[in-house]
Structures are given as structure tokens and as C-alpha cells.
Design a protein around this motif. Structure first.
Motif, PDB file in Angstrom:
ATOM      1  N   LYS A 304     113.507  59.622   9.000  1.00 38.09           N
ATOM      2  CA  LYS A 304     113.588  60.990   8.981  1.00 38.09           C
ATOM      3  C   LYS A 304     113.288  62.329   8.007  1.00 38.09           C
ATOM      4  CE  LYS A 304     115.324  63.733  11.752  1.00 38.09           C
ATOM      5  NZ  LYS A 304     114.382  64.354  13.498  1.00 38.09           N
ATOM      6  N   ASP A 307     110.522  65.259   9.151  1.00 41.13           N
ATOM      7  CA  ASP A 307     110.839  66.111  10.307  1.00 41.13           C
ATOM      8  C   ASP A 307     111.628  67.277  10.479  1.00 41.13           C
ATOM      9  OD1 ASP A 307     110.589  66.334  13.215  1.00 41.13           O
ATOM     10  OD2 ASP A 307     112.131  66.046  13.151  1.00 41.13           O
ATOM     11  N   HIS A 311     111.211  70.873  10.990  1.00 37.98           N
ATOM     12  CA  HIS A 311     112.205  72.230  10.848  1.00 37.98           C
ATOM     13  C   HIS A 311     112.631  73.263  10.070  1.00 37.98           C
ATOM     14  CE1 HIS A 311     111.962  69.484  15.065  1.00 37.98           C
ATOM     15  NE2 HIS A 311     112.504  69.101  14.397  1.00 37.98           N
ATOM     16  N   HIS A 348     105.451  62.440  15.806  1.00 38.87           N
ATOM     17  CA  HIS A 348     105.228  63.185  16.638  1.00 38.87           C
ATOM     18  C   HIS A 348     104.595  63.630  15.001  1.00 38.87           C
ATOM     19  CE1 HIS A 348     108.445  65.392  15.478  1.00 38.87           C
ATOM     20  NE2 HIS A 348     109.239  63.666  15.635  1.00 38.87           N
ATOM     21  N   HIS A 357     108.031  69.888  16.639  1.00 41.55           N
ATOM     22  CA  HIS A 357     107.544  68.830  17.148  1.00 41.55           C
ATOM     23  C   HIS A 357     105.908  69.588  18.134  1.00 41.55           C
ATOM     24  CE1 HIS A 357     111.217  66.137  17.301  1.00 41.55           C
ATOM     25  NE2 HIS A 357     110.771  66.801  16.953  1.00 41.55           N
TER      26      HIS A 357
HETATM   27 ZN    ZN Z   1     112.108  67.045  14.647  1.00 39.87          ZN
END
Ligand code: ZN
Ligand code: ZN
Length: 413
Positions: A304, A307, A311, A348, A357
Motif C-alpha cells: 500500500k 499510494d 496522498h 492506478h 489517484h
Molecule cells: Zn489512494
């Protein structure tokens, strides 16, 4: 020679794809990162770009993973609730309506004081127990605590709909929302009524619960209401093993993706220190995936961190995380042989410059299994775009891997 089926390892680095970052001299984090193992994988494999949900569609992690795992998100997705609920261990039935919920703090006027109830860490299982199992009209209430203030709520009964609004106002010093039906169907009306009744009861029961009596005495925010969001209906979904004929396992930290894997019947393997964030136990997850390959045909491994860092607009952090992933993957890449096909890609892009995203395609490499290779020697967005796989969509990936791995029958004679 008889067709020997090859095992498949799909590795997803969530949010890995990116755009040029000024802070990285115009390179993407993958270009800026030192990734000798991924570069080796690109060299011994074939490369390309992938738009997981089709060109121009900005993917959510849940819908993107449905496509990557061979399911049509347009047929199986009505909201993230069921996946979150599955991820914290609730067993759902088709038609259940599930929500992501927080234990939160409200005052006597139902104004939200703290959406996370002072970041409560203990006692939420007792609070959930006090609400779990109640019935409102003919609907059963199922609630289970997750990590910290998080929990999942399931409404089980006839005539329910996922088309209801949130009760969580997503803001402080605002009144708890009344859930509204989002369409004119009587099912949405009924679901909203049940949800509003549940919300009221959650306050009545939790505000005087011993856990909160103690919290108030200790000058902590009481976790005295359940706020709901993200309604979704549990889809009727075919198990992965039935749909594709492979026995699968998943190694995933975050509840959203873990729940999806559980729902499609992958064996979800717990790894100590797998946090679903950048400080996760990468080596442990890689080791667990190699072990899982011994008695599974298909293993899904998910990271994870990239991502989450995107952010947070953390370019250096994303570069470091990709380098850590590269190091951790060495045992897989070094041991790659004809019996295993590895696919490494993302669900993505999460560009640092936007912190969100995006629809930018992600790089993909497929290696091992004695398959053809191409001329690409580096793993990043620009190099992969020169590869032999061209531009795929996410729903191409699993069928392609199954075909390459000898899991599909001939079409025709
Ligand atoms: Zn995300
Ligand atoms: Zn994602």
C-alpha cells in the motif's frame, strides 16, 4: 510435451504510477528510484502500460482490484462498504448492505465533536458488542470493531438498498446527518429509516456504556455514536476458484483490498507487522507469498505504501518506498524460473503533484515462466511504454496470465 500449468504471482504496488515531479528533477518516483531488481525483472520480462478501468477512468483501489482479479466492477460494485466489512473479518451474504463506520463523539444536541472519538484505541469491541445482534423492524444489525475508531456495520434483511446517504457529516461542529434515500425506491426509504433508527439507538446505548462512563471520568472523548458512510450491497460474486479454476491466496494489509480478496475466496494470509502503510513488513510479506506459492496456484501480493505517500505529497518518501519494495522483491526475482509467472504493476497512478489517484496508465512487467521477453531494460513509466505488451486494460491482465500459464482451454479445434 504435455501442457504444464505454471503458478502465477500478481504483485500490486498500490498507487505506484506517477508523473514528472519537479522536486525529482522532472523524473517520476520510479525513474528517480534505484531499483536494480525491478530493472532485472523488466529485462527478463515483457513490459507495457495498463489502464486498469479503461482509458481515462480514474480508478478507486476497490474497483481497480476487482478488474485486476478478473471481475467486472460494473457488475459487482455498489460501494466500498462490503469490502471494508470483509476486511475486518465479517462474513457477508449476498444482499447485505454494509457501511464503513466510525465510533465518534457527539454532544447532547447530536453535534459532532470528534469523528474519531479522541482516536480511541481500546474498548471499541465492547461498544460493538453492545450494538451487535439488535433487530430494527425485520433487519438484523451486525457490527464489528476494526482498528482504532473504525468498524463495519451490516444491515441484513429483506427489501434493503445501498442507495442511501451517509449519516457521517464528514465535518466537525455539524449535526449528525439524517440518512436520505438516494432514489425513489421503497427499499432505499426503508434502509434510510433503519439506518436513522440505528444511529439514534447507538447514541442511547453507547453514551451510558461503561467504556464511555470511564472515558468521560478520565476526561477523554466518549465514543458515543456510530457514524456511517460508503453504503454498498454485498454482490453475488463467484468464487475465484470456481470462476478460474485456481486455488488462490492473498497477502494484503489494508482492509479494503483484504476484504475483496476474502469475499472472492482467496486464502488471506496474515503476516506479522503487515500494516498496510509504508512502514510495513515488506520482507515478511514477500516470504509469505513464496510460502503460499508452495500450496496455491495463484498468489496475490499487495503493497500500500506508495499510494499513502503520494496522498501525503511525499516525493522522497515514495522514492524510498519503491527502493524498499525493490530490495524486498529480490528473493522472488532471483528465484524466478519456468514454473512461475510474475506480474508486477499498480492498481492506478497516484501522482505526487496532485496527491490524488489519476487516469495515467501504470507500468506493467510480466516475467518468468519461460515466456517471450522484449528489449526493455528498466522498470518505470517511460521505459515500460516501449515494451511489447502495449496498452492494456486491467481486465486484460488476469486472462492474459491464465493463458500464458496454461490455465485456459483452446478455443476451437
Ligand atoms: Zn489512494
Ligand atoms: Zn489504490
Amino acid at each position: 510435451m504435455a501442457n504444464v500449468k505454471k503458478k502465477i504471482l500478481m504483485i500490486i504496488c498500490d498507487g505506484m504510477g506517477d508523473r514528472p515531479v519537479p522536486e525529482l528533477d522532472g523524473k517520476t518516483p520510479l525513474q528517480a528510484a534505484n531499483t536494480p531488481n525491478l530493472d532485472k525483472l523488466a529485462t527478463i520480462g515483457k513490459n507495457g502500460m495498463m489502464s486498469t478501468l479503461g482509458h481515462g477512468v480514474i480508478p478507486g483501489s476497490d474497483t481497480a482490484h476487482l478488474a485486476l482479479l478478473g471481475y467486472d466492477p460494473h457488475k459487482t460494485y455498489s460501494g466500498r462498504g462490503p469490502f471494508e466489512a470483509g476486511g475486518i473479518g465479517l462474513d457477508l451474504l449476498a444482499g447485505d448492505i454494509a457501511f464503513r463506520v466510525n465510533f465518534s463523539t457527539v454532544d447532547e444536541n447530536m453535534t459532532v465533536i470528534d469523528r474519531r472519538a479522541g482516536r480511541i484505541t481500546e474498548g471499541t469491541d465492547k461498544l460493538a458488542d453492545a450494538l451487535d445482534g439488535m433487530t430494527i423492524e425485520d433487519v438484523q444489525i451486525i457490527i464489528k470493531a476494526g482498528v482504532e475508531h473504525r468498524a463495519a456495520l451490516v444491515l441484513r434483511g429483506s427489501g434493503l438498498s445501498p442507495n442511501v446517504g451517509d449519516t457521517d457529516p464528514h465535518e466537525l461542529n455539524t449535526k449528525v446527518l439524517e440518512a436520505k434515500p438516494l432514489d425513489a425506491d421503497a427499499k432505499a426509504e426503508k434502509t434510510a429509516t433503519i439506518l436513522n433508527e440505528f444511529t439514534k439507538k447507538s447514541y442511547e446505548i453507547l453514551d451510558v456504556h461503561e467504556v464511555n462512563v470511564k472515558r468521560k471520568a478520565d476526561s477523554q472523548q466518549p465514543a458515543n455514536i456510530v457514524l456511517c458512510r460508503g453504503a454498498g450491497a454485498m454482490p453475488k460474486i463467484q468464487l475465484f476458484s470456481e470462476k478460474f479454476g485456481l486455488k488462490g491466496a492473498a497477502i494484503v494489509g489494508i482492509p479494503l483490498v483484504k476484504g475483496l480478496c476474502r469475499i472472492i475466496g482467496l486464502d488471506t494470509i496474515e503476516v506479522e507487522g503487515a500494516t498496510g502503510s509504508a512502514n510495513t513488513n515488506l520482507n515478511g510479506k514477500v516470504e509469505a507469498s513464496l510460502t503460499a506459492l508452495e500450496d496455491h496456484d495463484f498468489v496475490f501480493l499487495h503493497f500500500k505504501g506508495a499510494d499513502a505517500l503520494a496522498h501525503d505529497f511525499d516525493a522522497q518518501g515514495k522514492v524510498r518506498f519503491l527502493e524498499d519494495v525493490d530490495k524486498a522483491l529480490a528473493p522472488i526475482i532471483d528465484g524466478l524460473d519456468e514454473k512461475l509467472i510474475v506480474a508486477f504493476t499498480a492498481d492506478h497512478s497516484s501522482p505526487i503533484v496532485t496527491g490524488e489517484h489519476s487516469a495515467d496508465p501504470v507500468p506493467l512487467v510480466i516475467a518468468g515462466g519461460g515466456l517471450r521477453i522484449d528489449n526493455v531494460t528498466k522498470f518505470d513509466e517511460i521505459s515500460a511504454s516501449q515494451g511489447s505488451l502495449g496498452n492494456l486494460t486491467g481486465s486484460d491482465l488476469l486472462p492474459m496470465l491464465l493463458g500464458l500459464g496454461g490455465w485456459r482451454k483452446m478455443y476451437g479445434a
